[in-house]
Design a protein around this motif. Structure first.
Motif, PDB file in Angstrom:
ATOM      1  N   ILE A  34     -53.898 -12.527 -38.306  1.00  0.00           N
ATOM      2  CA  ILE A  34     -54.591 -13.457 -37.251  1.00  0.00           C
ATOM      3  C   ILE A  34     -53.809 -14.682 -37.430  1.00  0.00           C
ATOM      4  N   LEU A  35     -53.033 -15.206 -36.216  1.00  0.00           N
ATOM      5  CA  LEU A  35     -52.056 -16.466 -36.273  1.00  0.00           C
ATOM      6  C   LEU A  35     -52.598 -17.167 -35.054  1.00  0.00           C
ATOM      7  N   TYR A  36     -52.724 -18.497 -35.368  1.00  0.00           N
ATOM      8  CA  TYR A  36     -52.861 -19.655 -34.047  1.00  0.00           C
ATOM      9  C   TYR A  36     -51.610 -20.142 -34.141  1.00  0.00           C
ATOM     10  N   THR A  48     -54.832 -10.156 -43.938  1.00  0.00           N
ATOM     11  CA  THR A  48     -55.963  -9.002 -44.542  1.00  0.00           C
ATOM     12  C   THR A  48     -56.576  -9.112 -45.919  1.00  0.00           C
ATOM     13  N   GLU A  49     -55.972 -10.046 -46.671  1.00  0.00           N
ATOM     14  CA  GLU A  49     -56.427 -10.466 -48.102  1.00  0.00           C
ATOM     15  C   GLU A  49     -57.315 -11.372 -47.770  1.00  0.00           C
ATOM     16  N   GLY A  50     -57.434 -12.216 -46.603  1.00  0.00           N
ATOM     17  CA  GLY A  50     -58.178 -13.329 -46.659  1.00  0.00           C
ATOM     18  C   GLY A  50     -57.246 -14.712 -46.904  1.00  0.00           C
ATOM     19  N   CYS A  51     -56.122 -14.522 -47.086  1.00  0.00           N
ATOM     20  CA  CYS A  51     -55.353 -15.908 -47.504  1.00  0.00           C
ATOM     21  C   CYS A  51     -54.959 -16.600 -46.217  1.00  0.00           C
ATOM     22  N   VAL A  52     -55.272 -18.078 -46.467  1.00  0.00           N
ATOM     23  CA  VAL A  52     -55.208 -18.751 -45.282  1.00  0.00           C
ATOM     24  C   VAL A  52     -54.074 -19.644 -45.578  1.00  0.00           C
TER      25      VAL A  52
END
Length: 192
Positions: A34-36, A48-52
């Motif tokens: 997911i990319l803003y 998908t690993e939840g890394c931000v």
């Protein structure tokens, strides 16, 4: 009411955007990221690993001084940093970090001291606009002419608040902060 578009893009990407804007939320490659995007640049990415990843998150790291700094028995700002290894957002200048946005920031300062006597008491601090943390240098038991300081500070800062490093030898004007980047550095970043 603003028009909003929802459309497949470049094959497998799904894009949400305001009509006429370059800001968009993109779900890539079947949902793997997911990319803003802000003006076409990735501002925030979650995999998908939840890394931000926050591409514009303010942070800095300045290792080493341009030369050893003599200690005095009054407070002195450390301003002669050798290299800006990291300065995301260009918010560190002349030894001072200026917060670009309000938030909770983490700062760390560590240094090596030398040319002290066993009577010297060196105090270092991270001085921020609304809070200062102090630490007494711990001198070596085997050799009291050397010492170390490590300070970590978490502080809630408003935009434009500043942080810097200050130091003094409260006993006498002697000793020095060593210049080597392996022991002397100042760094910080926005936590939340």
């Amino acid at each position: 009411m603003t028009d909003r578009n929802f459309k497949p893009d470049s094959g497998t990407d799904l894009v949400f955007e305001d009509a006429g804007s370059t800001d968009r939320l993109r779900i890539t490659d079947g949902g793997s990221t997911i990319l803003y995007e802000d003006d076409g640049n990735a501002a925030l990415m979650i995999d998908t690993e939840g890394c931000v990843t926050k591409a514009a998150q303010p942070c800095f790291c300045v290792p080493g001084l341009s030369g050893a700094m003599s200690l005095t028995n009054s407070w002195v700002d450390i301003t002669t940093w050798d290299t800006e290894r990291v300065d995301r957002g260009s918010r560190f200048a002349s030894g001072i970090f200026t917060a670009p946005v309000a938030g909770v920031y983490l700062f760390n300062f560590q240094c090596s001291l030398s040319s002290l006597t066993d009577l010297d008491r060196v105090i270092c601090g991270i001085a921020s606009t609304n809070l200062t943390s102090y630490a007494l240098a711990s001198q070596s038991v085997d050799d009291p002419t050397i010492g170390q300081v490590n300070i970590t500070q978490i502080i809630d800062m408003a935009a434009t608040h500043t942080s810097k490093v200050i130091v003094t030898n409260i006993t006498a004007s002697r000793g020095q902060v060593d210049s080597g980047d392996e022991w002397t550095q100042f760094n910080g970043y926005l936590l939340v």
